[in-house]
Design a protein around this motif. Structure first.
Motif, PDB file in Angstrom:
ATOM      1  N   ALA A  61       0.826  -1.208   0.000  1.00 22.01           N
ATOM      2  CA  ALA A  61       0.000   0.000   0.000  1.00 22.01           C
ATOM      3  C   ALA A  61       0.859   1.257   0.000  1.00 22.01           C
ATOM      4  N   VAL A  62       1.991   1.208   0.705  1.00 22.18           N
ATOM      5  CA  VAL A  62       2.833   2.391   0.896  1.00 22.18           C
ATOM      6  C   VAL A  62       4.297   1.984   0.747  1.00 22.18           C
ATOM      7  N   THR A  63       5.069   2.861   0.111  1.00 22.53           N
ATOM      8  CA  THR A  63       6.513   2.689   0.044  1.00 22.53           C
ATOM      9  C   THR A  63       7.170   3.854   0.754  1.00 22.53           C
ATOM     10  N   ILE A  64       8.153   3.559   1.593  1.00 23.17           N
ATOM     11  CA  ILE A  64       8.949   4.585   2.270  1.00 23.17           C
ATOM     12  C   ILE A  64      10.306   4.663   1.571  1.00 23.17           C
ATOM     13  N   VAL A  65      10.686   5.881   1.179  1.00 19.62           N
ATOM     14  CA  VAL A  65      11.979   6.112   0.535  1.00 19.62           C
ATOM     15  C   VAL A  65      12.639   7.332   1.164  1.00 19.62           C
ATOM     16  N   GLY A  78       5.269  12.037  -9.921  1.00 20.46           N
ATOM     17  CA  GLY A  78       4.071  12.176  -9.097  1.00 20.46           C
ATOM     18  C   GLY A  78       3.177  10.953  -9.060  1.00 20.46           C
ATOM     19  N   THR A  79       3.593   9.866  -9.713  1.00 17.53           N
ATOM     20  CA  THR A  79       2.810   8.626  -9.718  1.00 17.53           C
ATOM     21  C   THR A  79       3.613   7.540  -9.023  1.00 17.53           C
ATOM     22  N   PRO A  80       3.151   7.044  -7.882  1.00 16.93           N
ATOM     23  CA  PRO A  80       3.903   6.004  -7.181  1.00 16.93           C
ATOM     24  C   PRO A  80       4.183   4.803  -8.078  1.00 16.93           C
ATOM     25  N   PRO A  81       5.345   4.168  -7.904  1.00 21.24           N
ATOM     26  CA  PRO A  81       5.723   3.047  -8.764  1.00 21.24           C
ATOM     27  C   PRO A  81       4.959   1.772  -8.459  1.00 21.24           C
ATOM     28  N   GLU A  85      -0.017   2.821  -3.645  1.00 23.60           N
ATOM     29  CA  GLU A  85      -0.982   3.913  -3.475  1.00 23.60           C
ATOM     30  C   GLU A  85      -0.359   5.200  -2.941  1.00 23.60           C
ATOM     31  N   HIS A  86       0.651   5.089  -2.061  1.00 22.86           N
ATOM     32  CA  HIS A  86       1.276   6.256  -1.443  1.00 22.86           C
ATOM     33  C   HIS A  86       2.773   6.044  -1.312  1.00 22.86           C
ATOM     34  N   VAL A  87       3.513   7.158  -1.355  1.00 19.51           N
ATOM     35  CA  VAL A  87       4.947   7.145  -1.088  1.00 19.51           C
ATOM     36  C   VAL A  87       5.209   8.130   0.043  1.00 19.51           C
ATOM     37  N   VAL A  88       5.935   7.670   1.059  1.00 17.12           N
ATOM     38  CA  VAL A  88       6.350   8.529   2.161  1.00 17.12           C
ATOM     39  C   VAL A  88       7.843   8.793   1.969  1.00 17.12           C
ATOM     40  N   VAL A  89       8.200  10.076   1.883  1.00 13.95           N
ATOM     41  CA  VAL A  89       9.575  10.482   1.624  1.00 13.95           C
ATOM     42  C   VAL A  89      10.173  11.063   2.901  1.00 13.95           C
ATOM     43  N   VAL A  90      11.265  10.438   3.377  1.00 11.00           N
ATOM     44  CA  VAL A  90      11.963  10.931   4.561  1.00 11.00           C
ATOM     45  C   VAL A  90      12.969  11.978   4.099  1.00 11.00           C
ATOM     46  N   THR A  91      12.784  13.222   4.578  1.00  9.25           N
ATOM     47  CA  THR A  91      13.630  14.318   4.118  1.00  9.25           C
ATOM     48  C   THR A  91      13.601  15.462   5.118  1.00  9.25           C
ATOM     49  N   PHE A 107       5.800  14.068   2.656  1.00  7.52           N
ATOM     50  CA  PHE A 107       7.162  14.428   3.036  1.00  7.52           C
ATOM     51  C   PHE A 107       7.221  14.576   4.550  1.00  7.52           C
ATOM     52  N   VAL A 108       8.105  13.782   5.183  1.00 10.48           N
ATOM     53  CA  VAL A 108       8.214  13.765   6.646  1.00 10.48           C
ATOM     54  C   VAL A 108       9.675  13.926   7.045  1.00 10.48           C
ATOM     55  N   GLY A 109       9.904  14.307   8.297  1.00 11.32           N
ATOM     56  CA  GLY A 109      11.245  14.638   8.743  1.00 11.32           C
ATOM     57  C   GLY A 109      12.028  13.557   9.453  1.00 11.32           C
ATOM     58  N   SER A 110      11.433  12.394   9.714  1.00  5.65           N
ATOM     59  CA  SER A 110      12.159  11.347  10.440  1.00  5.65           C
ATOM     60  C   SER A 110      11.607   9.973  10.066  1.00  5.65           C
ATOM     61  N   VAL A 111      12.390   8.927  10.375  1.00 10.79           N
ATOM     62  CA  VAL A 111      11.907   7.576  10.087  1.00 10.79           C
ATOM     63  C   VAL A 111      10.732   7.219  10.985  1.00 10.79           C
ATOM     64  N   GLU A 112      10.710   7.743  12.210  1.00 13.87           N
ATOM     65  CA  GLU A 112       9.583   7.479  13.105  1.00 13.87           C
ATOM     66  C   GLU A 112       8.295   8.083  12.544  1.00 13.87           C
ATOM     67  N   GLU A 113       8.392   9.301  12.031  1.00 12.59           N
ATOM     68  CA  GLU A 113       7.231   9.945  11.422  1.00 12.59           C
ATOM     69  C   GLU A 113       6.826   9.211  10.140  1.00 12.59           C
ATOM     70  N   ALA A 114       7.804   8.702   9.415  1.00  9.27           N
ATOM     71  CA  ALA A 114       7.516   7.939   8.196  1.00  9.27           C
ATOM     72  C   ALA A 114       6.703   6.694   8.519  1.00  9.27           C
ATOM     73  N   VAL A 115       7.108   5.974   9.560  1.00  9.94           N
ATOM     74  CA  VAL A 115       6.390   4.761   9.953  1.00  9.94           C
ATOM     75  C   VAL A 115       4.976   5.101  10.401  1.00  9.94           C
ATOM     76  N   ALA A 116       4.817   6.126  11.220  1.00  7.16           N
ATOM     77  CA  ALA A 116       3.484   6.515  11.700  1.00  7.16           C
ATOM     78  C   ALA A 116       2.584   6.902  10.536  1.00  7.16           C
ATOM     79  N   THR A 117       3.106   7.687   9.603  1.00 14.49           N
ATOM     80  CA  THR A 117       2.326   8.113   8.436  1.00 14.49           C
ATOM     81  C   THR A 117       1.975   6.913   7.570  1.00 14.49           C
ATOM     82  N   ALA A 118       2.960   6.046   7.310  1.00 19.76           N
ATOM     83  CA  ALA A 118       2.733   4.873   6.468  1.00 19.76           C
ATOM     84  C   ALA A 118       1.714   3.931   7.086  1.00 19.76           C
TER      85      ALA A 118
END
Length: 193
Positions: A61-65, A78-81, A85-91, A107-118
């Protein structure tokens, strides 16, 4: 809770790209078969690889990169691979100027936020994390429950490591999947808890 899977094509010696971010022959297996893997017409794999990869792709459902992967791929326009359905970008940087805010990228600022969002976006479906630095951070923090490697028959000698710069020892279970495809060996390991 979603299963978080770290996944990538990798050289026999553990690299996902050379020092210039070129994956070179790591993706040869994705174009060495007769069976279309998706609707792009570009990816054709062996039947055995299709039978292993396609059901997995359908679960994601979601990819974290990391931002580096996002920039290298131009954000997939702009189209997830692969039907994700969604891509969460740690940046630590904002979305690129002119980025389409309607695109399913977060776009999130940490891996913890990436996991919560995903996890919020995925529900009980699979969350995939790209191997490399961000994947290694998630792995070291204990978020990854499964490691999948599509091992290509090449030795790089140096480059971008599958687990990034992770500096932690973690035991994996014995592989519960080992499948030989054309130009690839698919392996799957559960992370020992």
């Amino acid at each position: 809770m979603s299963n978080i899977v770290m996944n990538a094509s990798v050289s026999v010696d553990g690299f996902i790209a050379d020092t210039n971010d070129d994956p070179g022959p790591l993706f040869e297996w994705l174009v060495s078969g007769e069976v279309p893997l998706d609707d792009s017409g570009a990816l054709n794999v062996s039947q055995v690889s299709y039978d292993y990869i396609r059901p997995y792709w359908d679960e994601i459902a979601v990819t974290i990169v990391g931002r580096h992967v996002f920039d290298l791929t131009d954000g997939w326009d702009g189209t997830p691979p692969s039907g994700v359905e969604h891509v969460v970008v740690v940046t630590h940087r904002p979305a690129p100027e002119g980025w389409n805010d309607e695109a399913p990228f977060h776009f999130v600022g940490s891996v913890e936020e990436a996991v919560a969002t995903a996890q919020e976006l995925a529900g009980d479906r699979v969350i995939e994390v790209a191997a490399g630095d961000v994947g290694g951070q998630l792995f070291a923090a204990g978020f990854v429950s499964e490691v999948r490697m599509d091992v290509a028959p090449v030795v790089f000698g140096s480059g971008k490591r599958y687990f990034g710069s992770v500096d932690v020892q973690q035991l994996l279970e014995d592989p519960d999947v080992v499948i030989q495809g054309t130009r690839v060996l698919h392996t799957r390991y559960r992370v020992r808890r």
